[in-house]
Design an enzyme around this catalytic site. Sequence first.
Site, short mmCIF file in Angstrom:
data_model
loop_
_atom_site.label_atom_id
_atom_site.label_comp_id
_atom_site.label_asym_id
_atom_site.label_seq_id
_atom_site.Cartn_x
_atom_site.Cartn_y
_atom_site.Cartn_z
N PRO A 247 0.79 -1.23 0.00
CA PRO A 247 0.00 0.00 0.00
C PRO A 247 0.83 1.29 0.00
CG PRO A 247 0.06 -0.91 2.20
CD PRO A 247 0.79 -1.89 1.32
N CYS A 248 1.49 1.56 -1.12
CA CYS A 248 2.25 2.80 -1.22
C CYS A 248 1.32 4.01 -1.20
CB CYS A 248 3.12 2.80 -2.47
SG CYS A 248 2.25 2.49 -4.01
#
Length: 287
Positions: A247-248
């Site tokens: 989850p950047c």
Amino acid sequence: MEKQQDRVNYERIANAIDFLQKNFREQPSLAAIAAHVHVSPEHFQRIFQEWAGTSPKKFLQYTSIQHAKHLLAHQQTNLFDTSFQLGLSSTSRLHDLFVQIEGMTPAEYKQGGKQLLIKHAHYSSPFGGLLIASTGKGICHVAFDNANEDITETLFAKYPLAHFVNEPAEMHRDVLAFFHRDWSNLKAIKLHLRGTAFQLQVWEALLKIPAGQLYSYQQIANQIGNRAASRAVGTAIGSNPIAYLIPCHRVIQTSGLLGGYRWGLLRKTAIIAWESALTAKSYDETI
């Protein structure tokens, strides 16, 4: 037909979010927002509620800098000890479901994927079209459709000597399950990634950020034990090959500004707000 409708609905929602952000000072009415996306107020209210799980007005709050700053200011001291919060899971953290990041061997890395069989297919998601690719060892690539990038050609270029097969795989369906609203019964997913040791370290840290939470680039650098590496962390995040699962999108600037996103800033805004709405609803249901 269903995939086409999902794409149309996401485009409408994205246009509505963009309109709300640009006109929030005027506090546009439901009718004004619906007119902007060329549907009736009743229809817009229904598709927005189905997609976001909350009202347009509440959703707008989740897209604001003030909301982002609040999330940054209320993080746990230790990222690695932060439990998966707000009622989404009572016993485990989301990152625990990823049992292993299996980086490619130096030989595999050097050979550009030679002798790898990679299955890939396009799917629908709440945030538009999605390309998922996998080897026999795990998921190696997930990318949202991007107007500025041919995501299939990007995959081919990354593994120039691999053998590609355009067909679905069982583990692809496990990835799609993460876009469902119920995260209580997810299967473990193994990731088979091509990256440097530093990139793998950063990507693994991202897996430990709970849904509905945000961290700054500096916080990630601190957590991997390299306080001076916030710029390098940003570069590694920008090279993330696994959209959403790694989850950047949950990493933003210390100021509360969202920063960049490989698959579009508007999509990043939508994902952050969607997760905020989801976690807030789960929290409300547990109290």
